[in-house]
Motif scaffolding. Sequence first.
Motif, short mmCIF file in Angstrom:
data_model
loop_
_atom_site.label_atom_id
_atom_site.label_comp_id
_atom_site.label_asym_id
_atom_site.label_seq_id
_atom_site.Cartn_x
_atom_site.Cartn_y
_atom_site.Cartn_z
N CYS A 137 -6.87 2.61 9.03
CA CYS A 137 -5.54 2.37 8.48
C CYS A 137 -5.12 3.45 7.48
N ILE A 138 -6.07 4.14 6.87
CA ILE A 138 -5.68 5.17 5.91
C ILE A 138 -4.91 6.29 6.61
N PHE A 139 -5.20 6.54 7.88
CA PHE A 139 -4.44 7.54 8.64
C PHE A 139 -3.02 7.04 8.88
N LEU A 140 -2.88 5.75 9.20
CA LEU A 140 -1.55 5.18 9.39
C LEU A 140 -0.73 5.25 8.10
N TYR A 141 -1.40 5.08 6.98
CA TYR A 141 -0.70 5.10 5.70
C TYR A 141 -0.07 6.46 5.44
N PHE A 142 -0.83 7.52 5.61
CA PHE A 142 -0.29 8.85 5.37
C PHE A 142 0.75 9.24 6.42
N LEU A 143 0.56 8.78 7.65
CA LEU A 143 1.59 9.00 8.67
C LEU A 143 2.90 8.33 8.27
N SER A 144 2.80 7.13 7.70
CA SER A 144 4.02 6.42 7.29
C SER A 144 4.74 7.15 6.17
N LEU A 145 3.99 7.79 5.27
CA LEU A 145 4.63 8.54 4.19
C LEU A 145 5.41 9.74 4.72
N GLY A 146 5.04 10.20 5.90
CA GLY A 146 5.75 11.33 6.50
C GLY A 146 7.02 10.94 7.23
N THR A 147 7.25 9.64 7.41
CA THR A 147 8.45 9.20 8.13
C THR A 147 9.69 9.19 7.25
N GLY A 148 9.50 9.12 5.95
CA GLY A 148 10.64 9.01 5.04
C GLY A 148 11.28 7.64 5.02
N ASN A 149 10.70 6.68 5.75
CA ASN A 149 11.25 5.32 5.85
C ASN A 149 10.43 4.38 4.97
N ILE A 150 11.04 3.87 3.91
CA ILE A 150 10.32 3.05 2.96
C ILE A 150 9.85 1.73 3.55
N TRP A 151 10.57 1.22 4.57
CA TRP A 151 10.16 -0.05 5.18
C TRP A 151 8.91 0.11 6.04
N ILE A 152 8.79 1.26 6.69
CA ILE A 152 7.55 1.53 7.43
C ILE A 152 6.38 1.68 6.46
N VAL A 153 6.62 2.37 5.36
CA VAL A 153 5.58 2.52 4.34
C VAL A 153 5.17 1.15 3.82
N PHE A 154 6.14 0.28 3.59
CA PHE A 154 5.84 -1.05 3.09
C PHE A 154 4.99 -1.84 4.08
N ALA A 155 5.35 -1.81 5.36
CA ALA A 155 4.60 -2.57 6.37
C ALA A 155 3.15 -2.09 6.46
N VAL A 156 2.95 -0.78 6.46
CA VAL A 156 1.59 -0.24 6.55
C VAL A 156 0.82 -0.54 5.27
N SER A 157 1.50 -0.48 4.13
CA SER A 157 0.83 -0.77 2.86
C SER A 157 0.34 -2.21 2.80
N VAL A 158 1.14 -3.13 3.34
CA VAL A 158 0.71 -4.53 3.38
C VAL A 158 -0.52 -4.69 4.27
N LEU A 159 -0.52 -4.05 5.43
CA LEU A 159 -1.68 -4.11 6.31
C LEU A 159 -2.91 -3.50 5.63
N PHE A 160 -2.70 -2.37 4.97
CA PHE A 160 -3.79 -1.62 4.35
C PHE A 160 -4.38 -2.37 3.15
N MET A 161 -3.53 -2.66 2.16
CA MET A 161 -4.01 -3.21 0.90
C MET A 161 -4.07 -4.73 0.88
N THR A 162 -3.04 -5.39 1.43
CA THR A 162 -2.99 -6.86 1.35
C THR A 162 -3.99 -7.50 2.30
N VAL A 163 -3.99 -7.03 3.54
CA VAL A 163 -4.81 -7.69 4.56
C VAL A 163 -6.22 -7.13 4.60
N LEU A 164 -6.35 -5.83 4.87
CA LEU A 164 -7.67 -5.26 5.12
C LEU A 164 -8.49 -5.06 3.85
N TYR A 165 -7.92 -4.41 2.86
CA TYR A 165 -8.70 -4.11 1.66
C TYR A 165 -9.09 -5.38 0.90
#
Length: 466
Positions: free
Chosen positions: A342-370
């Motif tokens: 998921c850390i790869f997905l997180y940095f990919l999301s930061l490259g999209t410029g879309n805050i909602w995509i960043v939010f969705a990946v951050s929830v998966l990364f930090m809320t669910v998995l971590y």
Amino acid sequence: MSLPLPKAHRPDGASPLVQETGSADAAASHEPPRTPRKAALASFLGSTLEYYDFFIYGTAAALVFPQLFFPTANPAVATIAAFATFGVAYIARPLGGMVMGHFGDRIGRKNVLLFTLLLMGGASLAIGLLPTYEQIGIWATVLLVVGRLAQGFSAGAESAGASSLTIEHSPEGRRGFFTSFVMTGYASGMVLSTLVFIPISALPEEDLLSWGWRVPFLLSVAVLALAFWVRTKLDETPVFEEEVAQAGAVRKLPAREVLKYQGGDVLRVLLMSIFSVMQTVFTVFGLSYATDQGGFERTSILTVNAVAIGLSMAAMPLAGRLSDRIGRRPVMLTSMLGCAGCIFLYFLSLGTGNIWIVFAVSVLFMTVLYSGFNGVWTSFFGELFAAPVRYSGMAIGNQLGLVVAGFGPMIGGLLLVDGAFGWIPVAVFGGVCALVSAGAVLSSRETAHTPIKELGGPYLQATRRP
């Protein structure tokens, strides 16, 4: 007044009390009651203070410290230097864990944890009052490092002590659930620090750099006062009083004892703790990368981080409860392997410029998995060790492993290269750390269903008299 006799010396052979009461049963059995809810609350508030202070420092290191405490001729160098002062606390953490773990295993968990609270709160207050580089030159940097070292020394003792205290107050079969609240305080501290920093970061640049950055540090006094008051109301753990202090099992040098008899477990905890690099890369390096390279507003990323980690306040107790049922190892492994991808997905999301995509990946990364790691390691690490050396063993291994996590943002800054995918070396670094930690989990024994008096098998087998 003498301490109560251990079970082996009691004529009634009464079983340990697990209810959170001061009932007649407790008096009859001459055994101090366990108070898991009170212990969980005290640990939660202590961790809230610890991580509030750590997060406001990390946020300040990413946003304002390069301009305030370092020469500004080269902004990139100033940023890396600021990240280095964030990491320097993790050098002091093993020392704090060893020194305070020694006293925690000798004089009790409660008194040591009261001291760590005062040290952390005092250090944060001092940082908030420091003069800047422009005012006193290099001495500003030196004083900042001293304050950060004091924070690290305190934090090195806090999590292991709070975990030991809560484990030893918890009823059998629910240690994972109650001890998960140690790191629920981590999420609470993150949310509080972000809620304070969001309006501060929106101030005009001149106000932010002159007085605004000081406010979050000064407000830590309020959390300190509440946490200290709650801890003064908490009793020492029954396990320490009965099995360690009274039974004559207190060791002169617990650190030497644990390294002698459970050195392998200290190493396992060290390697598993490296996984915390995911947290510092996300909260500190990720914040800097998102604002400098991704073009996001500071308040937007701070809000995303606060919500994602805030939601983990619900996820971590669930992870702890799940680990009580299926074991610590499966939950930890799922978390580590999931975050490695998921850390790869997180940095990919930061490259999209879309805050909602960043939010969705951050929830998966930090809320669910971590949260699968963060809600379980506090019980799992402490359960690997026997009571006479639990505080020392957990603190030494955990804090040595966290040195890598502490320097994660600085390592990320050094690994970052130019280009849209310049973050890949940083993600690989995080993934490798996760895999190393997963290997350590696989080599560890399961502890979820082991009675508390049988935890730390290697130590007990080596020291138990026939």
